[in-house]
Design a protein around this motif. Structure first.
Motif, PDB file in Angstrom:
ATOM      1  N   SER A 121       0.832  -1.282   0.166  1.00  0.00           N
ATOM      2  CA  SER A 121      -0.047   0.230  -0.066  1.00  0.00           C
ATOM      3  C   SER A 121       0.810   1.252   0.155  1.00  0.00           C
ATOM      4  CB  SER A 121      -0.918  -0.115   1.150  1.00  0.00           C
ATOM      5  OG  SER A 121      -0.172  -0.073   2.380  1.00  0.00           O
ATOM      6  N   LYS A 122       1.916   1.274   0.580  1.00  0.00           N
ATOM      7  CA  LYS A 122       2.933   2.493   0.686  1.00  0.00           C
ATOM      8  C   LYS A 122       3.297   3.012  -0.937  1.00  0.00           C
ATOM      9  CE  LYS A 122       4.728   1.770   5.082  1.00  0.00           C
ATOM     10  NZ  LYS A 122       6.192   1.757   5.903  1.00  0.00           N
ATOM     11  N   ARG A 123       3.317   1.734  -1.622  1.00  0.00           N
ATOM     12  CA  ARG A 123       3.689   2.096  -3.081  1.00  0.00           C
ATOM     13  C   ARG A 123       2.566   2.903  -3.754  1.00  0.00           C
ATOM     14  NH1 ARG A 123       6.023  -3.846  -4.670  1.00  0.00           N
ATOM     15  NH2 ARG A 123       7.575  -3.900  -3.053  1.00  0.00           N
ATOM     16  N   ASN A 124       1.436   2.815  -3.450  1.00  0.00           N
ATOM     17  CA  ASN A 124       0.179   3.547  -4.060  1.00  0.00           C
ATOM     18  C   ASN A 124      -0.051   4.726  -3.145  1.00  0.00           C
ATOM     19  OD1 ASN A 124       0.568   1.524  -6.100  1.00  0.00           O
ATOM     20  ND2 ASN A 124      -0.803   0.235  -4.935  1.00  0.00           N
ATOM     21  N   ASP A 125       0.333   6.004  -3.348  1.00  0.00           N
ATOM     22  CA  ASP A 125      -0.061   7.047  -2.695  1.00  0.00           C
ATOM     23  C   ASP A 125      -1.490   7.657  -3.033  1.00  0.00           C
ATOM     24  OD1 ASP A 125      -0.035   9.171  -0.944  1.00  0.00           O
ATOM     25  OD2 ASP A 125       1.339  10.240  -2.065  1.00  0.00           O
ATOM     26  N   ILE A 126      -2.442   7.275  -2.583  1.00  0.00           N
ATOM     27  CA  ILE A 126      -3.692   7.573  -2.918  1.00  0.00           C
ATOM     28  C   ILE A 126      -4.280   8.637  -1.840  1.00  0.00           C
ATOM     29  CG2 ILE A 126      -6.111   6.888  -3.290  1.00  0.00           C
ATOM     30  CD1 ILE A 126      -5.308   4.023  -3.721  1.00  0.00           C
ATOM     31  N   ARG A 127      -4.543   9.795  -2.344  1.00  0.00           N
ATOM     32  CA  ARG A 127      -5.062  10.953  -1.572  1.00  0.00           C
ATOM     33  C   ARG A 127      -6.254  11.013  -1.584  1.00  0.00           C
ATOM     34  NH1 ARG A 127      -0.270  15.684  -3.524  1.00  0.00           N
ATOM     35  NH2 ARG A 127       1.347  14.060  -3.044  1.00  0.00           N
ATOM     36  N   THR A 128      -7.153  10.599  -2.451  1.00  0.00           N
ATOM     37  CA  THR A 128      -8.504  10.865  -2.476  1.00  0.00           C
ATOM     38  C   THR A 128      -9.140  10.243  -1.289  1.00  0.00           C
ATOM     39  OG1 THR A 128      -8.881  11.050  -4.844  1.00  0.00           O
ATOM     40  CG2 THR A 128     -10.691  10.437  -3.570  1.00  0.00           C
ATOM     41  N   SER A 129      -9.863  10.677  -0.519  1.00  0.00           N
ATOM     42  CA  SER A 129     -10.441   9.885   0.884  1.00  0.00           C
ATOM     43  C   SER A 129     -11.368   8.799   0.590  1.00  0.00           C
ATOM     44  CB  SER A 129     -11.400  11.089   1.636  1.00  0.00           C
ATOM     45  OG  SER A 129     -11.621  10.335   2.914  1.00  0.00           O
ATOM     46  N   LEU A 130     -12.181   8.803  -0.277  1.00  0.00           N
ATOM     47  CA  LEU A 130     -12.915   7.772  -0.491  1.00  0.00           C
ATOM     48  C   LEU A 130     -12.220   6.505  -1.081  1.00  0.00           C
ATOM     49  CD1 LEU A 130     -15.664   6.146  -0.549  1.00  0.00           C
ATOM     50  CD2 LEU A 130     -16.174   7.187  -2.702  1.00  0.00           C
ATOM     51  N   ARG A 131     -11.097   6.703  -2.077  1.00  0.00           N
ATOM     52  CA  ARG A 131     -10.450   5.837  -2.718  1.00  0.00           C
ATOM     53  C   ARG A 131      -9.610   5.205  -1.775  1.00  0.00           C
ATOM     54  NH1 ARG A 131      -7.356   7.317  -7.781  1.00  0.00           N
ATOM     55  NH2 ARG A 131      -6.845   5.018  -7.942  1.00  0.00           N
ATOM     56  N   LYS A 132      -8.968   6.074  -0.643  1.00  0.00           N
ATOM     57  CA  LYS A 132      -8.273   5.484   0.220  1.00  0.00           C
ATOM     58  C   LYS A 132      -9.051   4.395   1.211  1.00  0.00           C
ATOM     59  CE  LYS A 132      -5.264   7.007   4.042  1.00  0.00           C
ATOM     60  NZ  LYS A 132      -4.566   7.995   4.746  1.00  0.00           N
ATOM     61  N   VAL A 133     -10.281   4.852   1.755  1.00  0.00           N
ATOM     62  CA  VAL A 133     -11.046   3.884   2.502  1.00  0.00           C
ATOM     63  C   VAL A 133     -11.369   2.549   1.752  1.00  0.00           C
ATOM     64  CG1 VAL A 133     -13.617   3.727   3.441  1.00  0.00           C
ATOM     65  CG2 VAL A 133     -12.358   5.775   3.519  1.00  0.00           C
ATOM     66  N   VAL A 134     -11.844   2.654   0.271  1.00  0.00           N
ATOM     67  CA  VAL A 134     -11.895   1.492  -0.582  1.00  0.00           C
ATOM     68  C   VAL A 134     -10.631   0.551  -0.316  1.00  0.00           C
ATOM     69  CG1 VAL A 134     -12.347   0.409  -2.706  1.00  0.00           C
ATOM     70  CG2 VAL A 134     -13.619   2.495  -1.651  1.00  0.00           C
TER      71      VAL A 134
END
Length: 296
Positions: A121-134
């Protein structure tokens, strides 16, 4: 109430930036998990017996806050006292060994898998809140499913050890003899009876809680209660299927029909109005569908 496995997971995973956990901390977590499992076992034992429909004590007449007379089934303390009367205090811990082992295995599996998932997961920096929750929920789902695969055989053994109380059998004794018996009579599939509804219920609970907590953050605590109402029937069906038609009285007529599948079990419980049987320890009413007339 959180299970010992979930409690252990929270202690193990302090956060994404946590340092490697020393061996002595892992040991402490395992011991803590075993202790919580042992303390809560009588609660789960009584709950299981209620789930399979074993009601050895007669209901008592009571009144609601509106003055309506109803029949109340015995609560946890009355039921636990009955078990002690029949089997002694030791009887409250029937089926504990498989649950302790299940807790330990779950802790180890969750810890190892979580470490690998966090690296990915550290390799994928997802900043969108909903996408991060998913994304985080997807990772938690993988951890939960792998943990269930590893521990479900012990869940089946524990459930059957406890269900023996109904017919007073001694079929499932030690861990080794239980493993041999299930493998000999049912094969590998016997260790995963009720697996599907259990996983479906856990995954559904996970997704609903996380998404509701995201969208309605101010009601996060109440979310889990509402979601429990939605997912409890899956847990009930899983436990009933673990006992059904395994040779124990609790899973055979007249105590229980023989179900062809977990969906058959679900439909039967739904028809009888019993999909939430065992969800409460106190103020348990006799189901309306089986309620006899109360003579004044």
């Amino acid at each position: 109430m959180e299970s010992a496995e979930n409690l252990s997971e929270q202690v193990v995973g302090a956060g994404p930036d946590a340092a490697p956990i020393p061996v002595n901390v892992d040991t402490a977590v395992l011991l803590l998990g075993a202790g919580v499992t042992a303390i809560t076992h009588p609660l789960l034992y009584v709950k299981l017996l209620i789930q399979v429909g074993h009601e050895p004590l007669s209901p008592t007449v009571g009144t609601t806050m509106f003055g309506r007379r109803v029949l109340y089934l015995p609560g946890f303390f009355s039921y636990a006292q009955y078990i002690v009367k029949v089997d002694g205090k030791k009887g409250l811990f029937s089926g504990l060994s498989p649950r302790v082992i299940s807790s330990a295995i779950s802790t180890v599996v969750r810890s190892k898998v979580k470490q690998q998932v966090e690296l990915l997961s550290k390799r994928n920096d997802i900043r969108t809140s909903l996408r991060k929750v998913v994304q985080e929920t997807s990772h938690e789902m993988i951890i939960q499913c792998l943990s269930r695969v590893a521990t479900h055989p012990f869940h089946v053994m524990s459930v059957r050890c406890m269900a023996q109380f109904v017919g007073r059998e001694v079929t499932y004794g030690s861990m080794f003899s239980s493993i041999v018996k299930i493998f000999k009579e049912e094969g590998v599939a016997g260790f995963y009876v009720g697996f599907v509804p259990h996983v479906v219920g856990e995954v559904l609970f996970l997704w609903c809680c996380n998404l509701l907590a995201h969208f309605i953050n101010t009601y996060a605590v109440d979310d889990s209660i509402a979601v429990s109402v939605l997912t409890y029937p899956f847990m009930l069906v899983a436990d009933l299927m673990a006992v059904n038609n395994c040779g124990l009285a609790a899973g055979l007529p007249p105590h229980s029909p023989i179900f062809k599948s977990w969906l058959h079990c679900w439909n039967h419980l739904s028809h009888e109005g019993q999909l939430f049987r065992g969800s409460s320890f106190f103020f348990r009413r006799v189901p309306a569908i089986s309620l006899p007339s109360i003579v004044d």
